[in-house]
Design a protein around this motif. Structure first.
Motif, short mmCIF file in Angstrom:
data_model
loop_
_atom_site.label_atom_id
_atom_site.label_comp_id
_atom_site.label_asym_id
_atom_site.label_seq_id
_atom_site.Cartn_x
_atom_site.Cartn_y
_atom_site.Cartn_z
N GLU A 214 40.52 44.57 41.27
CA GLU A 214 42.05 44.48 41.52
C GLU A 214 42.75 43.40 40.75
O GLU A 214 43.96 43.55 40.33
CB GLU A 214 41.97 43.87 43.14
N GLY A 215 41.73 42.35 40.15
CA GLY A 215 42.47 41.32 39.38
C GLY A 215 42.60 41.89 37.80
O GLY A 215 42.96 40.90 37.00
N ILE A 216 42.18 42.93 37.31
CA ILE A 216 42.43 43.40 36.10
C ILE A 216 43.76 44.20 35.87
O ILE A 216 44.07 45.13 36.36
CB ILE A 216 41.40 44.40 35.56
N GLY A 217 44.40 43.65 34.84
CA GLY A 217 45.84 44.10 34.69
C GLY A 217 46.09 44.44 32.97
O GLY A 217 45.06 44.06 32.26
N ARG A 218 46.92 44.52 32.81
CA ARG A 218 47.23 45.07 31.33
C ARG A 218 47.18 43.83 30.26
O ARG A 218 46.97 44.05 29.05
CB ARG A 218 48.63 45.80 31.16
N GLY A 219 47.16 42.70 30.95
CA GLY A 219 46.95 41.47 30.13
C GLY A 219 45.65 41.34 29.62
O GLY A 219 45.21 40.30 28.89
N PRO A 222 41.10 44.34 25.28
CA PRO A 222 40.69 46.01 25.45
C PRO A 222 39.42 46.25 25.78
O PRO A 222 39.56 47.24 26.57
CB PRO A 222 40.92 46.22 23.95
N GLN A 223 38.52 45.59 25.51
CA GLN A 223 37.10 45.90 26.37
C GLN A 223 37.16 45.84 27.53
O GLN A 223 36.68 46.59 28.38
CB GLN A 223 36.12 44.89 25.62
N THR A 224 37.81 44.90 28.18
CA THR A 224 37.83 44.66 29.72
C THR A 224 38.68 45.98 30.28
O THR A 224 38.50 46.57 31.34
CB THR A 224 38.59 43.47 30.09
N ARG A 225 39.86 46.24 29.69
CA ARG A 225 40.60 47.61 30.11
C ARG A 225 39.81 48.80 30.06
O ARG A 225 39.74 49.67 30.84
CB ARG A 225 41.83 47.65 29.24
N ALA A 226 39.01 48.67 28.98
CA ALA A 226 38.10 50.14 29.03
C ALA A 226 37.06 50.17 29.96
O ALA A 226 36.90 51.12 30.47
CB ALA A 226 37.58 50.17 27.42
N ALA A 227 36.50 48.99 30.17
CA ALA A 227 35.33 49.01 31.30
C ALA A 227 35.92 49.16 32.59
O ALA A 227 35.40 49.88 33.18
CB ALA A 227 34.67 47.52 31.17
N ALA A 228 37.06 48.46 32.76
CA ALA A 228 37.59 48.68 34.04
C ALA A 228 38.20 50.28 34.52
O ALA A 228 37.95 50.56 35.58
CB ALA A 228 38.99 47.80 34.05
N LEU A 229 38.32 50.91 33.41
CA LEU A 229 38.74 52.26 33.63
C LEU A 229 37.65 53.10 34.06
O LEU A 229 37.52 54.00 34.85
CB LEU A 229 39.52 52.93 31.98
N GLY A 230 36.45 52.83 33.37
CA GLY A 230 35.42 53.55 33.42
C GLY A 230 34.75 53.32 34.95
O GLY A 230 34.15 54.09 35.67
N LEU A 231 34.85 52.06 35.31
CA LEU A 231 34.22 51.56 36.59
C LEU A 231 35.14 52.14 37.64
O LEU A 231 34.77 52.49 38.91
CB LEU A 231 34.12 49.99 36.74
N THR A 232 36.57 52.26 37.31
CA THR A 232 37.35 52.70 38.41
C THR A 232 37.08 54.12 38.89
O THR A 232 37.14 54.60 40.12
CB THR A 232 38.83 52.68 37.96
N LEU A 233 36.74 54.80 37.76
CA LEU A 233 36.41 56.30 37.75
C LEU A 233 34.98 56.58 38.52
O LEU A 233 34.71 57.31 39.43
CB LEU A 233 36.37 57.07 36.62
N ALA A 234 34.07 55.67 37.90
CA ALA A 234 32.61 55.57 38.62
C ALA A 234 32.55 55.22 39.99
O ALA A 234 31.87 55.84 41.00
CB ALA A 234 31.80 54.65 37.90
N LEU A 235 33.49 54.24 40.51
CA LEU A 235 33.52 53.79 41.96
C LEU A 235 34.45 54.58 42.86
O LEU A 235 34.66 54.58 44.13
CB LEU A 235 34.10 52.20 41.90
#
Length: 329
Positions: A214-219, A222-235
């Motif tokens: 929830e605390g990961i935004g566009r700010g 890039p590595q965090t954004r990519a990881a957050a995307l994968g984890l969003t889908l996995a969860l």
């Protein structure tokens, strides 16, 4: 008493071929001392070989120490983690998890290993802990997590994730054992550490991972954004299709490429349309390649980089379409 001496004492009756009587019994301590002297001489030779100029000789010494497998050998193996030759240090690192002597874990966690002042030794110990073959308490690892030492911390996060996935992470107890990992998902952490912390939470504490996402935004980096995307889908957290479409339009090519790879597994018709649109305008060859592979994986078709062909495929698909490997429910 060292492990070597205990082993020698256990072997002594067999070496002496039967029960001891009279003079033989009186001579037994002498024979034990002789055997111990032999073992000590071997250890001195191994110490000398570990200081030899030739890396091949040092590697042979590491292998002999692995065969020996006692406390003295473990101490020397820990010292070899700092060897200037990568192959010697690699062999020592991979050997650590094979030691089953009492106190082995404590030694690797201590000043000769994870808490060493030598950064390479600490880094290799952090990595080796992920291959441990018995339960490792999470609380014994988290004190070494430090965003100011990002490489060691990332390696240790990988080890925590690996142990959790293998069911070998002891996370019970009072308080919040995952708190130090959660804190690394914050903005103060380096990008790659933040991304690794998110992945670690998914493996060991999915509920905490959802809250951290929830605390990961566009700010975020890039590595965090990519990881957050994968984890969003996995969860299955939030709108996966929207997250994919947003990432396909990211300013950073590596994030767009990561989104394309994930889209190939999680594609619905809307996401497929996003892939086709990205293929039409994408300037980076590496990202275009990722998009083409994703389109092929999602549909089972082989139209390469021909945008019009993919547009035709999209037009013929029903609104309810899901990809052949789609992770959507």
């Amino acid at each position: 008493m060292t492990a070597s001496r205990r082993l020698l004492l256990l072997a002594l009756p067999g070496l002496l071929c039967g029960p001891l009587r009279g003079a033989e019994a009186r001579d037994a301590p002498v024979r034990v001392d002789a055997l111990q002297a032999f073992a000590d001489a071997e250890l001195r030779d191994l110490r000398r070989d570990l200081r030899d100029r030739a890396p091949a000789r040092r590697r042979r010494a590491v292998r002999r120490l692995i065969e020996r497998g006692d406390e003295d050998a473990l101490d020397l193996i820990l010292g070899a983690l700092a060897d200037p030759d990568g192959m010697v240090a690699d062999e020592a690192q991979l050997a650590l998890a094979s030691f089953e002597v009492d106190g082995a874990l404590e030694r690797v966690l201590g000043r000769a290993g994870l808490r060493s002042r030598d950064p390479w030794t600490a880094l290799r110990a952090a990595d080796a802990l992920g291959r441990w073959r018995s339960v490792v308490p999470l609380r014994s690892l988290t004190p070494a997590l430090d965003r100011r030492q990002p490489e060691r911390t990332r390696a240790l996060l990988w080890s925590i994730e690996r142990l959790a996935s293998a069911g070998l992470l002891g996370a019970a107890g009072r308080g919040d054992p995952w708190g130090p990992v959660v804190s690394l998902t914050g903005r103060r952490s380096p990008d790659h550490v933040r991304a690794a912390a998110l992945s670690t939470l998914v493996a060991g504490a999915p509920g905490r991972a959802r809250a951290a996402l929830e605390g990961i935004g566009r700010g975020a980096g890039p590595q965090t954004r990519a990881a957050a995307l994968g984890l969003t889908l996995a969860l299955g957290h939030g709108d996966g299709s929207l997250a994919l479409l947003t990432a396909l339009g990211d300013d950073v090519p590596s994030v767009r490429a990561a989104a394309a790879r994930l889209a190939g597994v999680h594609a619905d018709r809307e996401v497929l349309g996003g892939l086709v649109a990205r293929l039409e305008i994408e300037p980076r060859p590496c990202v275009r390649d990722a998009v083409v592979r994703a389109l092929g994986r999602a549909t089972g078709l082989k139209h390469g980089g021909h945008v019009r062909s993919w547009q035709g495929v999209l037009e013929r698909l029903p609104e309810s379409w899901r990809g052949t490997t789609s992770g959507h429910g």
